[in-house]
Design an enzyme around this catalytic site. Structure first.
Site, short mmCIF file in Angstrom:
data_model
loop_
_atom_site.label_atom_id
_atom_site.label_comp_id
_atom_site.label_asym_id
_atom_site.label_seq_id
_atom_site.Cartn_x
_atom_site.Cartn_y
_atom_site.Cartn_z
N LYS A 197 0.22 8.12 -23.39
CA LYS A 197 0.64 8.49 -24.75
C LYS A 197 2.13 8.15 -24.91
CE LYS A 197 -3.23 11.12 -24.19
NZ LYS A 197 -4.02 11.10 -22.94
N PHE B 263 -18.30 15.61 -26.22
CA PHE B 263 -17.91 14.78 -27.36
C PHE B 263 -17.84 13.29 -27.02
CE2 PHE B 263 -13.56 14.01 -25.96
CZ PHE B 263 -13.37 15.05 -25.06
N TYR C 88 0.85 -1.21 0.00
CA TYR C 88 0.00 0.00 0.00
C TYR C 88 0.88 1.25 0.00
CZ TYR C 88 -3.74 3.25 0.89
OH TYR C 88 -4.63 4.28 0.76
N PHE D 105 -7.02 22.21 -24.17
CA PHE D 105 -7.33 20.79 -24.29
C PHE D 105 -8.55 20.53 -23.41
CE2 PHE D 105 -7.31 16.31 -23.34
CZ PHE D 105 -7.42 15.84 -24.64
N THR D 106 -9.39 19.62 -23.85
CA THR D 106 -10.71 19.42 -23.24
C THR D 106 -10.66 19.23 -21.73
OG1 THR D 106 -10.51 17.09 -23.83
CG2 THR D 106 -11.70 18.51 -25.38
N ASP E 226 2.13 20.70 -20.00
CA ASP E 226 1.35 19.49 -20.31
C ASP E 226 2.24 18.67 -21.24
OD1 ASP E 226 -0.17 17.50 -21.35
OD2 ASP E 226 -1.94 18.73 -21.72
N ARG F 66 -12.69 16.35 -33.79
CA ARG F 66 -12.01 17.41 -33.04
C ARG F 66 -12.46 18.73 -33.66
NH1 ARG F 66 -11.42 16.02 -28.28
NH2 ARG F 66 -9.64 14.82 -27.62
#
Ligand code: PLI
Length: 464
Positions: free
Chosen positions: A264, A455, A78, A130-131, A221, A388
């Site tokens: 990514k 979206f 943990y 960015f969303t 980011d 997009r």
């Protein structure tokens, strides 16, 4: 001897295939039914009904044998898992950030970051929205302001660094609101919504200088930072011989912290982190993460997930890997360009973006051209892409009207190490066939609109 020298030498993927996953094809009738059931939203299709899945490059990569072996070394304690320390070590060595808080994925990091740094009424400038990033900024009481260069909003502009921040826009914003209202500048490498477009190191240095003068932080980011580094190596003067790992490190050194989706660049199916250089921010973030994600040494991840991400971080900055990765995207993009299909240029790092405004010029933006085009491509071949454009852009917070972005795009997102050149050929042929029939395509009407990030779950029906 001379002839041998002149011969074209092909490049190939820097890996070989050890295990395969079977894909299946469907008939047009089956796809028609599946699409209706999904409300003409490719996010609502079942993956079993998809042939080649270019919905996203997020969490869809193929892990290496080393990463799979890493899963077996999961230390599922943990607290204080060994794998956390491997991850922390990778982030410090590869990216150079001081403190690391693991999170279940990128938006987990955005949530914690926004709570730590943003106060109600604050302004957060960034190189295009960015969303999920913008939503977390808004939920924390901030307002996002786009300060990306104008070239980014023009699908046909060939400027190689369309991710750059326009320094005049940023400076004016600081003058208008005052530095105290701006907790940080949000800078993404690469810029997803602009078509996977990179930021130059020169621009980053200028942003650093300006923000330093005003005591404003720069938060990175860094979801696709290795891909951004590839474009710097290729196009920014002086970097042609610099290895990707050095460029990545230099990019990060110009920022004060980062949110990271490991799904990514880092070649894992789940995972992320928040990295911070200021200790007081880290102390607050490591306390908040306990509330929303999990203890600060696992942040919602299993030990094995952190291990796979640590290994993936090292693999992601290998020059051969990144050349082949972006090379495959460019291979697909070039085929479409050669057939006259309108796409965002230059070709981006993680996908090819069709320009739905030029593809379907007879459709007004309010009838969702990109959403329509994604549905048509699926119907044609079972290739799943995503919108997009106006659907992703959501509504204006004040007026309630749709936001009308300049870019109305369909993203053909390439998962890393998953598909072959032959798959890319099949995709190109399908898009070309849809392009040949484009004049017959009619738009869509939205029949259901969820409150957040519409979206993902909105539903549509064809216009008569
Ligand atoms: O999907 P997450 O929560 O791990 O990461 C959120 C996120 C943050 N920034 C950027 C630039 C992204 O592209 C991003 C996620 N992108 C997705 C899911 C995509 O399909 O592009």
């Amino acid at each position: 001897m001379e002839r041998r020298k002149m011969r074209k030498r092909s490049w190939a993927e820097p890996y070989k295939i050890k295990m395969v996953e079977l894909v299946h094809m469907t008939t047009r009738e089956e796809r028609q039914k599946a699409l209706e059931k999904a409300g003409y939203n490719t996010f609502l299709l079942r993956s079993r009904d998809v042939y080649i899945d270019l919905l996203t490059d997020s969490g869809t990569s193929a892990m290496s044998d080393q990463q799979w072996a890493g899963l077996m070394r999961g230390d599922e304690a943990y607290a204080g898992s060994e794998n956390f320390y491997h991850l922390e070590d990778a982030v410090r060595k590869v990216y150079g950030y001081k403190h690391v808080v693991p999170t279940h994925q990128g938006r987990g990091a955005e949530h914690i970051l926004s709570k730590v740094l943003i106060k109600p009424g604050d302004i957060v400038p960034g190189n295009m929205y960015f969303t999920t990033t913008r939503l977390h900024q808004e939920l924390a009481g901030g307002t996002f302001v786009d300060v990306i260069c104008d070239e980014a909003h023009d699908a046909e502009n060939l400027f190689p660094f369309k991710g750059n921040i326009d320094l005049n826009k940023l400076e004016n914003l600081i003058k208008t609101h005052g530095a105290k209202k701006i907790p940080y500048v949000s800078i993404a490498t690469t810029v997803n919504m602009a078509g996977g477009q990179p930021v130059s190191l020169e621009n980053l240095r200028q942003v650093r200088e300006l923000t330093k003068k005003h005591g404003i932080l720069v938060i990175h980011d860094m979801t696709r930072v290795a891909e951004n580094a590839y474009f710097i190596q290729r196009s920014e003067p002086g970097y042609q011989k610099t290895p990707i790992r050095k460029i990545v490190h230099e990019i990060c050194s110009l920022t004060d912290g980062a949110t990271f989706s490991g799904k990514k660049d880092a070649l894992v199916n789940i995972g992320g982190f928040l990295a911070l250089n200021r200790r007081k921010d880290y102390i607050e973030a490591s306390n908040l993460v306990v509330v929303y994600e999990g203890l600060h040494t696992y942040g919602g991840l299993a030990g094995r997930d952190m291990e796979a991400m640590a290994i993936g971080i090292y693999e992601s900055i290998d020059d051969d890997h990144i050349h082949a990765r972006v090379g495959q995207v460019e291979y697909l993009g070039q085929q479409l360009i050669d057939h006259g299909v309108p796409i965002v240029q230059p070709i981006g790092g993680h996908g090819v973006f069709l320009d739905a405004k030029r593809f379907l010029p007879h459709l007004p933006q309010a009838s969702f051209p990109a959403q329509t085009l994604a549905a048509e491509i699926y119907l044609d071949s079972g290739v799943r892409t995503m919108e997009r454009g106006i659907v992703s852009a959501g509504r204006n917070k004040q007026t309630g009207d749709h936001n009308y972005p300049n870019l109305e795009l369909v993203r053909l997102t390439i998962p890393r190490r998953v598909y072959t050149q032959a798959h890319m050929d099949v995709v190109a042929e399908s898009v070309e066939d849809v392009f040949a029939k484009r004049k017959k395509i009619k738009g869509l009407d939205m029949t259901y609109e969820p409150k957040y990030l519409r979206f993902f779950q909105a539903r549509f029906k064809p216009l008569k």
